[in-house]
Write a protein that holds these residues in place. Structure first.
Motif, PDB file in Angstrom:
ATOM      1  N   VAL A  67      29.765  46.089  34.821  1.00  0.00           N
ATOM      2  CA  VAL A  67      30.219  46.641  36.099  1.00  0.00           C
ATOM      3  C   VAL A  67      31.672  47.077  35.928  1.00  0.00           C
ATOM      4  CG1 VAL A  67      30.642  46.103  38.534  1.00  0.00           C
ATOM      5  CG2 VAL A  67      28.732  45.011  37.334  1.00  0.00           C
ATOM      6  N   LEU A  85      30.428  41.920  45.123  1.00  0.00           N
ATOM      7  CA  LEU A  85      30.407  40.789  44.187  1.00  0.00           C
ATOM      8  C   LEU A  85      29.263  39.826  44.492  1.00  0.00           C
ATOM      9  CD1 LEU A  85      34.190  39.921  43.677  1.00  0.00           C
ATOM     10  CD2 LEU A  85      32.686  41.313  42.223  1.00  0.00           C
ATOM     11  N   ILE A  88      26.172  41.371  43.038  1.00  0.00           N
ATOM     12  CA  ILE A  88      26.202  41.236  41.581  1.00  0.00           C
ATOM     13  C   ILE A  88      25.869  39.804  41.187  1.00  0.00           C
ATOM     14  CG2 ILE A  88      27.742  41.282  39.566  1.00  0.00           C
ATOM     15  CD1 ILE A  88      29.153  43.693  41.007  1.00  0.00           C
ATOM     16  N   ILE A 101      32.520  42.314  34.131  1.00  0.00           N
ATOM     17  CA  ILE A 101      33.112  43.012  35.272  1.00  0.00           C
ATOM     18  C   ILE A 101      34.520  43.417  34.864  1.00  0.00           C
ATOM     19  CG2 ILE A 101      33.827  42.878  37.684  1.00  0.00           C
ATOM     20  CD1 ILE A 101      31.630  40.790  38.125  1.00  0.00           C
TER      21      ILE A 101
END
Length: 139
Positions: A67, A85, A88, A101
């Motif tokens: 990401v 978030l 994710i 990330i």
């Protein structure tokens, strides 16, 4: 007809043709989209479809491993950033995988979109509500 949530033909084709490490951008209504990158424009009106709703459907349909976000997203739009978030994290829990990330400047983010296989434009009007997903593999 597909049995899963993604029914947009262009997004289905994109998901089916991605390879390992290909990148896909999901963006708000205002992000500039490079002329040479495929545009999948879902925007109908302000807020429709939302960034988070689009991310949820994409994550349910495509395996990711990374990401990329703009650093500005954290401070300027903290609620939307936290919602992303959470999505994710839910995907990591569901797949048993940990995704990298990375945060970069918004200017660097815009340049990075030139590497995307496609940019999926939503109707989101929240500043910096943009993400680049790096495609993973299902095995």
């Amino acid at each position: 007809m597909n049995k899963h949530a993604l029914i947009n033909a262009d997004m289905n084709y994109l998901a089916a043709t991605l390879g390992h490490t290909d990148e896909v951008t999901i963006c708000d209504a205002g992000l500039p989209i490079p002329a040479k990158v495929k545009r999948i424009d879902l925007a109908l009106t302000h807020g429709v479809p939302s960034f988070i709703a689009t991310v949820k459907v994409w994550l349910a349909s495509s395996q990711i491993e990374g990401v990329m976000l703009a650093e500005e997203f954290v401070k300027v739009s903290p609620e939307c950033h936290q919602a992303l978030l959470a999505e994710i994290d839910a995907e990591q829990q569901a797949t048993g995988r940990i995704f990298s990330i990375e945060y970069i400047s918004h200017e660097a983010f815009k340049l990075r979109t030139h590497n995307s296989r496609a940019v999926i434009r939503t109707g989101e009007c929240t500043p910096y509500a943009n993400v680049i997903f790096k495609t993973g593999v299902v095995f």
